[in-house]
Motif scaffolding. Structure first.
Motif, PDB file in Angstrom:
ATOM      1  N   GLN A  14       0.832  -1.203   0.000  1.00 41.14           N
ATOM      2  CA  GLN A  14       0.000   0.000   0.000  1.00 41.14           C
ATOM      3  C   GLN A  14       0.869   1.257   0.000  1.00 41.14           C
ATOM      4  N   GLY A  15       1.873   1.292   0.851  1.00 41.13           N
ATOM      5  CA  GLY A  15       2.735   2.463   0.926  1.00 41.13           C
ATOM      6  C   GLY A  15       3.527   2.695  -0.344  1.00 41.13           C
ATOM      7  N   LEU A  16       3.999   1.620  -0.956  1.00 44.82           N
ATOM      8  CA  LEU A  16       4.818   1.734  -2.162  1.00 44.82           C
ATOM      9  C   LEU A  16       4.004   2.133  -3.385  1.00 44.82           C
ATOM     10  N   THR A  52      -1.502   6.121   4.259  1.00 47.76           N
ATOM     11  CA  THR A  52      -0.821   6.837   3.178  1.00 47.76           C
ATOM     12  C   THR A  52      -1.334   8.270   3.049  1.00 47.76           C
ATOM     13  N   GLU A  53      -2.616   8.489   3.317  1.00 49.61           N
ATOM     14  CA  GLU A  53      -3.127   9.856   3.253  1.00 49.61           C
ATOM     15  C   GLU A  53      -2.584  10.710   4.390  1.00 49.61           C
ATOM     16  N   THR A  54      -2.320  10.095   5.532  1.00 51.74           N
ATOM     17  CA  THR A  54      -1.678  10.827   6.618  1.00 51.74           C
ATOM     18  C   THR A  54      -0.284  11.265   6.198  1.00 51.74           C
ATOM     19  N   ALA A  55       0.391  10.427   5.422  1.00 47.76           N
ATOM     20  CA  ALA A  55       1.711  10.781   4.898  1.00 47.76           C
ATOM     21  C   ALA A  55       1.612  11.998   3.990  1.00 47.76           C
ATOM     22  N   VAL A 232       6.121   4.028   4.728  1.00 47.16           N
ATOM     23  CA  VAL A 232       6.593   3.784   3.358  1.00 47.16           C
ATOM     24  C   VAL A 232       5.987   4.802   2.395  1.00 47.16           C
ATOM     25  N   GLY A 233       4.737   5.174   2.609  1.00 46.55           N
ATOM     26  CA  GLY A 233       4.067   6.133   1.743  1.00 46.55           C
ATOM     27  C   GLY A 233       4.722   7.493   1.758  1.00 46.55           C
TER      28      GLY A 233
END
Length: 276
Positions: A14-16, A52-55, A232-233
């Motif tokens: 997901q992050g990648l 990932t949206e938090t990233a 990762v995101g």
């Protein structure tokens, strides 16, 4: 059920892939199928996207704060209504409407037929070709601050809504729309990331009640996958924005086409089930 090991792998995926134009939901679906794991489902996918949206929120924290604060103050201060940040606030709201409405209307299909790997493989290929065309024909000149309009925001919004089908890619669909509208690659991608924030957070929060119930994964692995996807995101979004400032999307196009044909072939020879 999703265990701790599966949560680590799916969180990494997901992050990648969330910010690359290759579809994170398709990768989670495909990897689970090849590994022989149960389909984690739309609820699990939606919730770990919160990571990932938090990233994205942290990476663009200055721009996001300026947009929120300026848009809020412009509600009673007419002089601020022409400011790019105030206008961007409205554009994000308008651009979010299509996926919000269609997400509710098509909820049953999103959780069932849209996750058919034959459809996933097909969309990977078709939208790879559209991305290639957009990248080759785009004039790469418009900027968000000067040229984004309500019409363009709506076009972006419907492009984002296509990502309800795994394989389209949220960032890929909206970035492709931006390229077809002649925005610079960096600006098209940046607005894609900003536009995704309300939709992804709303979807994730909406699906929270499903976690731990019925076929949905338990809370522990889901939280772990979300944390990993955040870490990762953050690294992925920083790399991607630097990459597309000097490179075309050709590598992503080739990857999508190869993966799409491989998925369709794997289903056709019964290596993996189309649904499961």
């Amino acid at each position: 059920m999703i265990g701790w090991f599966e949560a680590v792998i799916l969180g990494l995926i997901q992050g990648l892939t969330e910010f690359l134009p290759i579809s994170s939901s398709a990768h989670i679906r495909v990897v689970s199928a090849f590994a022989g794991w149960q389909d984690p489902g739309a609820a699990f996918t939606a919730v770990i996207q919160i990571g990932t949206e938090t990233a994205v929120i942290i990476y663009f924290r200055k721009e996001i704060w300026e947009i929120i604060s300026t848009w809020t103050r412009s509600l009673w201060n007419k002089e601020l209504r022409g400011h790019w940040a105030a206008r961007m606030g409205w554009y994000v709201i308008v651009g979010t409407l299509p996926i919000g409405v269609l997400g509710l209307v098509l909820k049953d299909q999103i959780e069932t037929v849209f996750r058919d790997l034959r459809l996933v493989g097909t969309t990977l290929i078709v939208f790879a070709l559209i991305l290639w065309f957009a990248d080759r024909t785009a004039r790469n000149k418009l900027t968000l601050e000067k040229h984004l309009s309500f019409t363009h925001a709506i076009v972006y919004g419907f492009a984002q809504a296509l990502a309800l089908i795994p394989g389209v890619s949220r960032s890929g669909g909206t970035t492709t729309a931006g390229l077809l509208l002649d925005y610079r690659r960096e600006d098209a991608a940046k607005y894609s990331f900003l536009l995704a924030i309300p939709a992804v957070l709303a979807s994730g929060i909406f699906e929270l009640s499903e976690i731990g119930n019925g076929p949905a994964p338990a809370w522990g692995p889901t939280i772990l996958a979300t944390i990993i996807s955040f870490i990762v995101g953050y690294l992925a979004v920083a790399w991607f924005l630097r990459y597309i400032s000097t490179h075309r999307f050709t590598g992503f196009v080739i990857y999508r086409i190869v993966l799409g044909f491989f998925v369709i072939f794997a289903v056709s020879v019964d290596w993996i089930p189309p649904l499961g």
